[in-house]
Scaffold this active site. Structure first.
Site, PDB file in Angstrom:
ATOM      1  N   HIS A   1     -85.075 -57.295  35.387  1.00 22.30           N
ATOM      2  CA  HIS A   1     -84.071 -56.425  35.492  1.00 22.30           C
ATOM      3  C   HIS A   1     -83.181 -56.740  34.376  1.00 22.30           C
ATOM      4  O   HIS A   1     -82.396 -56.984  34.543  1.00 22.30           O
ATOM      5  CB  HIS A   1     -83.502 -56.230  36.859  1.00 22.30           C
ATOM      6  CG  HIS A   1     -82.730 -55.397  37.170  1.00 22.30           C
ATOM      7  ND1 HIS A   1     -82.460 -54.488  38.356  1.00 22.30           N
ATOM      8  CD2 HIS A   1     -81.926 -54.274  36.380  1.00 22.30           C
ATOM      9  CE1 HIS A   1     -81.959 -53.358  38.714  1.00 22.30           C
ATOM     10  NE2 HIS A   1     -81.365 -53.432  37.068  1.00 22.30           N
TER      11      HIS A   1
ATOM     12  N   GLU B   1     -86.988 -53.407  35.857  1.00 19.17           N
ATOM     13  CA  GLU B   1     -86.184 -52.345  36.343  1.00 19.17           C
ATOM     14  C   GLU B   1     -85.542 -51.846  35.420  1.00 19.17           C
ATOM     15  O   GLU B   1     -84.698 -52.387  35.186  1.00 19.17           O
ATOM     16  CB  GLU B   1     -86.130 -53.002  37.652  1.00 19.17           C
ATOM     17  CG  GLU B   1     -87.242 -53.370  38.706  1.00 19.17           C
ATOM     18  CD  GLU B   1     -86.675 -53.636  39.780  1.00 19.17           C
ATOM     19  OE1 GLU B   1     -85.294 -55.504  39.790  1.00 19.17           O
ATOM     20  OE2 GLU B   1     -87.370 -54.089  41.027  1.00 19.17           O
TER      21      GLU B   1
ATOM     22  N   HIS C   1     -86.098 -56.282  47.412  1.00 17.99           N
ATOM     23  CA  HIS C   1     -84.531 -56.995  48.121  1.00 17.99           C
ATOM     24  C   HIS C   1     -84.097 -57.441  49.311  1.00 17.99           C
ATOM     25  O   HIS C   1     -84.517 -57.163  49.884  1.00 17.99           O
ATOM     26  CB  HIS C   1     -83.472 -55.234  47.267  1.00 17.99           C
ATOM     27  CG  HIS C   1     -82.199 -56.433  46.922  1.00 17.99           C
ATOM     28  ND1 HIS C   1     -81.625 -56.420  45.885  1.00 17.99           N
ATOM     29  CD2 HIS C   1     -81.353 -56.947  48.014  1.00 17.99           C
ATOM     30  CE1 HIS C   1     -80.931 -56.866  45.485  1.00 17.99           C
ATOM     31  NE2 HIS C   1     -79.906 -57.041  46.890  1.00 17.99           N
TER      32      HIS C   1
END
Ligand code: DXP
Ligand SMILES: NCC(=O)COP(=O)(O)O
Length: 238
Positions: free
Chosen positions: A43, A70, A190
């Site tokens: 990410h 991401e 997450h």
């Protein structure tokens, strides 16, 4: 089968702490694959607090498993995806100053914006996933947007799991079946960890992929990276 994609953001956090190249992010990613990771997730945030855009360019040509990038679809992210053409791009609504991802997309308010972005990314051949809260109202708009998959934002599940796991998983099971009915692929991520992952998988056996980073890297400090990846894989291969 539910694939495990290892998020290596926190490996880059450790590397950046001393300004050198130890740990080597590319070497760790390749080792994660060798240890059983079925994908690598990164990410790159605008402030490059951990994964840098250059890391993405270094990783892309050498990874053997699915590369999942991401990010918020700003200009730099879109250019990166078009350059790298990863297997998957996961769109998150994170503002630049977010300490971490803390919500899924409002696919109703942002439907037209996301429809254009998803179409642009799919032209590159990349599979697109969008981060989503477990609220049924966001799922038909997600289908209209044209995304291939949705990624269930699982922090609320992880937070409630220790006190009431059945209550924690209920909304996720409901929207998972809705996603399936709509023909949407299903990812989750997450705050998943060795305590809560198995129950999520038992409750939603048709999950396509989980992406796990923070807890996995923390666990690796005690159990070692290879052993930890195998421990997470065993939570999924029921
Ligand atoms: C989208 C998501 O939930 C995570 O992959 C997030 O990218 C983690 O970001 P940090 O590693 O910066 O907390
Ligand atoms: N998409 C979730 C992810 O990649 C990792 O999240 P976390 O395990 O670091 O919370």
């Amino acid at each position: 089968m539910t694939k495990l994609s290892v998020n290596i953001n926190k490996i880059a956090t450790l590397r950046n702490a001393r300004g050198g190249n130890n740990p080597n992010v590319v070497k760790v990613a390749l080792d994660c694959e060798r240890f059983g990771a079925q994908g690598i997730t990164v990410h790159p945030r605008p402030d490059e607090r951990h994964i840098r855009y250059q890391d993405v360019l270094d990783l892309a040509p050498v990874l053997h498993t699915e590369f999942n990038i991401e990010g918020y679809p700003d200009k730099r992210y879109m250019e990166l995806i078009k350059k790298v053409k990863p297997i998957q791009a996961t769109l998150v609504p994170d503002p630049p100053d977010a300490i971490t991802s803390n919500s899924g997309w409002d696919t109703i308010t942002h439907q037209e914006f996301l429809k254009d972005i998803v179409a642009e990314l799919k032209e590159t051949g990349t599979r697109v996933s969008i981060f989503i809260n477990p609220d049924p109202k966001f799922f038909e708009p997600a289908k209209t947007i044209g995304t291939d998959r949705v990624e269930l934002y699982t922090e609320p599940y992880a937070t409630l799991y220790p006190t009431d796991k059945e209550k924690a998983v209920k909304p996720y099971v409901e929207v998972a079946h809705l996603a399936k009915e709509l023909g949407l692929g299903l990812n989750a991520g997450h705050d998943l960890d060795l305590h809560n992952l198995k129950f999520l998988k038992e409750s939603i056996p048709f999950l396509d992929e989980v992406s796990i980073g923070h807890a996995l890297v923390c666990d690796a400090l005690y159990y070692g990276l290879e052993n930890t990846i195998q421990m997470y894989r065993r939570q999924l291969d029921l």
